[in-house]
Design a protein around this motif. Sequence first.
Motif, PDB file in Angstrom:
ATOM      1  N   GLU A  38      -0.257  -7.292 -12.274  1.00  0.00           N
ATOM      2  CA  GLU A  38      -0.291  -6.039 -12.879  1.00  0.00           C
ATOM      3  C   GLU A  38       0.030  -5.022 -11.394  1.00  0.00           C
ATOM      4  O   GLU A  38      -0.977  -4.883 -10.527  1.00  0.00           O
ATOM      5  CB  GLU A  38      -1.446  -5.299 -13.447  1.00  0.00           C
ATOM      6  CG  GLU A  38      -1.231  -4.176 -13.826  1.00  0.00           C
ATOM      7  CD  GLU A  38      -2.643  -3.560 -14.470  1.00  0.00           C
ATOM      8  OE1 GLU A  38      -3.479  -3.176 -14.069  1.00  0.00           O
ATOM      9  OE2 GLU A  38      -2.839  -4.113 -15.777  1.00  0.00           O
ATOM     10  N   PRO A  39       1.343  -4.479 -11.179  1.00  0.00           N
ATOM     11  CA  PRO A  39       1.275  -3.926 -10.028  1.00  0.00           C
ATOM     12  C   PRO A  39       0.711  -2.545  -9.933  1.00  0.00           C
ATOM     13  O   PRO A  39       0.183  -1.986 -10.981  1.00  0.00           O
ATOM     14  CB  PRO A  39       2.827  -3.483  -9.925  1.00  0.00           C
ATOM     15  CG  PRO A  39       3.472  -4.571 -10.972  1.00  0.00           C
ATOM     16  CD  PRO A  39       2.436  -4.949 -11.911  1.00  0.00           C
ATOM     17  N   PRO A  65       3.340 -13.405  -5.615  1.00  0.00           N
ATOM     18  CA  PRO A  65       3.680 -11.896  -5.967  1.00  0.00           C
ATOM     19  C   PRO A  65       3.670 -10.706  -4.833  1.00  0.00           C
ATOM     20  O   PRO A  65       4.214  -9.686  -4.930  1.00  0.00           O
ATOM     21  CB  PRO A  65       2.405 -11.815  -6.826  1.00  0.00           C
ATOM     22  CG  PRO A  65       2.124 -13.386  -7.486  1.00  0.00           C
ATOM     23  CD  PRO A  65       2.577 -14.003  -6.301  1.00  0.00           C
ATOM     24  N   ALA A  66       2.818 -11.014  -3.968  1.00  0.00           N
ATOM     25  CA  ALA A  66       2.431 -10.176  -2.931  1.00  0.00           C
ATOM     26  C   ALA A  66       3.953  -9.968  -1.920  1.00  0.00           C
ATOM     27  O   ALA A  66       4.450  -8.812  -1.779  1.00  0.00           O
ATOM     28  CB  ALA A  66       1.424 -10.470  -2.039  1.00  0.00           C
ATOM     29  N   GLU A  91       4.379 -22.599   1.892  1.00  0.00           N
ATOM     30  CA  GLU A  91       5.756 -22.525   2.094  1.00  0.00           C
ATOM     31  C   GLU A  91       6.695 -22.041   0.870  1.00  0.00           C
ATOM     32  O   GLU A  91       7.529 -21.383   1.256  1.00  0.00           O
ATOM     33  CB  GLU A  91       6.199 -23.813   1.728  1.00  0.00           C
ATOM     34  CG  GLU A  91       7.729 -24.080   2.162  1.00  0.00           C
ATOM     35  CD  GLU A  91       8.153 -25.717   2.046  1.00  0.00           C
ATOM     36  OE1 GLU A  91       9.420 -25.751   2.518  1.00  0.00           O
ATOM     37  OE2 GLU A  91       7.127 -26.642   1.950  1.00  0.00           O
ATOM     38  N   ALA A  92       6.047 -21.879  -0.385  1.00  0.00           N
ATOM     39  CA  ALA A  92       6.606 -21.126  -1.622  1.00  0.00           C
ATOM     40  C   ALA A  92       6.689 -19.713  -1.250  1.00  0.00           C
ATOM     41  O   ALA A  92       7.809 -18.955  -1.499  1.00  0.00           O
ATOM     42  CB  ALA A  92       5.951 -21.175  -2.787  1.00  0.00           C
ATOM     43  N   THR A  93       5.738 -19.040  -0.657  1.00  0.00           N
ATOM     44  CA  THR A  93       5.582 -17.400  -0.352  1.00  0.00           C
ATOM     45  C   THR A  93       6.500 -17.280   0.967  1.00  0.00           C
ATOM     46  O   THR A  93       7.396 -16.339   0.992  1.00  0.00           O
ATOM     47  CB  THR A  93       4.022 -17.101   0.097  1.00  0.00           C
ATOM     48  OG1 THR A  93       3.283 -17.400  -1.068  1.00  0.00           O
ATOM     49  CG2 THR A  93       4.310 -15.874   0.280  1.00  0.00           C
ATOM     50  N   LEU A 161      -1.119  -4.742  -3.420  1.00  0.00           N
ATOM     51  CA  LEU A 161      -0.085  -4.414  -4.245  1.00  0.00           C
ATOM     52  C   LEU A 161      -0.033  -4.585  -5.591  1.00  0.00           C
ATOM     53  O   LEU A 161       0.852  -4.039  -6.402  1.00  0.00           O
ATOM     54  CB  LEU A 161       1.464  -4.933  -3.793  1.00  0.00           C
ATOM     55  CG  LEU A 161       1.850  -4.783  -2.245  1.00  0.00           C
ATOM     56  CD1 LEU A 161       3.004  -5.425  -1.948  1.00  0.00           C
ATOM     57  CD2 LEU A 161       2.054  -3.076  -1.850  1.00  0.00           C
ATOM     58  N   TYR A 162      -1.035  -5.382  -6.092  1.00  0.00           N
ATOM     59  CA  TYR A 162      -1.229  -5.722  -7.767  1.00  0.00           C
ATOM     60  C   TYR A 162      -2.854  -6.163  -7.781  1.00  0.00           C
ATOM     61  O   TYR A 162      -3.552  -6.447  -7.075  1.00  0.00           O
ATOM     62  CB  TYR A 162      -0.290  -7.196  -7.929  1.00  0.00           C
ATOM     63  CG  TYR A 162      -0.600  -8.234  -7.149  1.00  0.00           C
ATOM     64  CD1 TYR A 162      -1.494  -9.249  -7.498  1.00  0.00           C
ATOM     65  CD2 TYR A 162      -0.181  -8.674  -5.771  1.00  0.00           C
ATOM     66  CE1 TYR A 162      -1.816 -10.394  -6.976  1.00  0.00           C
ATOM     67  CE2 TYR A 162      -0.463  -9.615  -5.011  1.00  0.00           C
ATOM     68  CZ  TYR A 162      -1.166 -10.634  -5.575  1.00  0.00           C
ATOM     69  OH  TYR A 162      -1.438 -11.763  -4.850  1.00  0.00           O
ATOM     70  N   ARG A 163      -2.891  -6.185  -9.118  1.00  0.00           N
ATOM     71  CA  ARG A 163      -4.133  -6.797  -9.612  1.00  0.00           C
ATOM     72  C   ARG A 163      -3.924  -8.162 -10.221  1.00  0.00           C
ATOM     73  O   ARG A 163      -2.907  -8.358 -10.941  1.00  0.00           O
ATOM     74  CB  ARG A 163      -4.864  -5.809 -10.516  1.00  0.00           C
ATOM     75  CG  ARG A 163      -5.403  -4.257  -9.997  1.00  0.00           C
ATOM     76  CD  ARG A 163      -6.216  -3.717 -10.928  1.00  0.00           C
ATOM     77  NE  ARG A 163      -6.741  -2.503 -10.449  1.00  0.00           N
ATOM     78  CZ  ARG A 163      -6.001  -1.271 -10.332  1.00  0.00           C
ATOM     79  NH1 ARG A 163      -4.679  -0.988 -10.898  1.00  0.00           N
ATOM     80  NH2 ARG A 163      -6.314  -0.198  -9.824  1.00  0.00           N
TER      81      ARG A 163
END
Length: 255
Positions: A38-39, A65-66, A91-93, A161-163
Amino acid sequence: MSPWRLLLTRPADDCATLAQSLAAAGVASSCLPLLAIEPVELEDAQRQKLAALASYQALIVVSKPAARLLLERVAQDGLQPPPKGWFTVGEATAAVLHDAGLQVAFPRQGDDSEALLALPALREAMAVATVRVLIVRGVGGRELLAERLAEQGASVDYLELYRRCLPEYPAGTLLRRIEAERLNGLVVSSGQGLEHLQQLAAADWPRVARLPLFVPSPRVAEQARAAGAQQVVDCRGASATALLAAVQRSAAPAS
């Protein structure tokens, strides 16, 4: 075909991607996302950090997500992120940021804060007189990274940036899914994912806790055992590759 039938609990998009990777290796799975992203609205102080990305010697992004939300915010505000100085836990981030043209360093072994802290490139970035570090993440989370960097003399800021929220499911959903699809293993990707698994299980947790539980790190493994999980498998990483390796070296329960 593998005898494993796993319950995956990552956010919906990541869950679907992981399920495809497992299916390609002959491992069946079922997705029940336990982390919804949730942003959050940014206050002025957070917007100032976003506008001042170039003033930091190290920009650490802790999750996909970040990374995605950071790039969205930068684009919305018409900002140009610095091309260098980026670090991620996994690696994915890193791939999300790399696809945006940024140069990213990440540990090749291990997907956690401890592995990142040992990364030579991060140590090199810290080897200046005055170091400012920005950690881009969700609200809350581990403080280890900031604490260790502060011990090394860095000034550390957060850009949150999010929850992470637990999606709403009817009572009994978890056990019904396990029994209906004859699932024989559970996968969580973080400590909060484990907490949400317990929360959704509720009174069924003692039964759910009997199943093998695949976790991403020694820290989450310890947390799982303390919660009563009876068979914990530490994948030593949160990637699909790490999970698949752990599944392949673990014997599935007898049907």
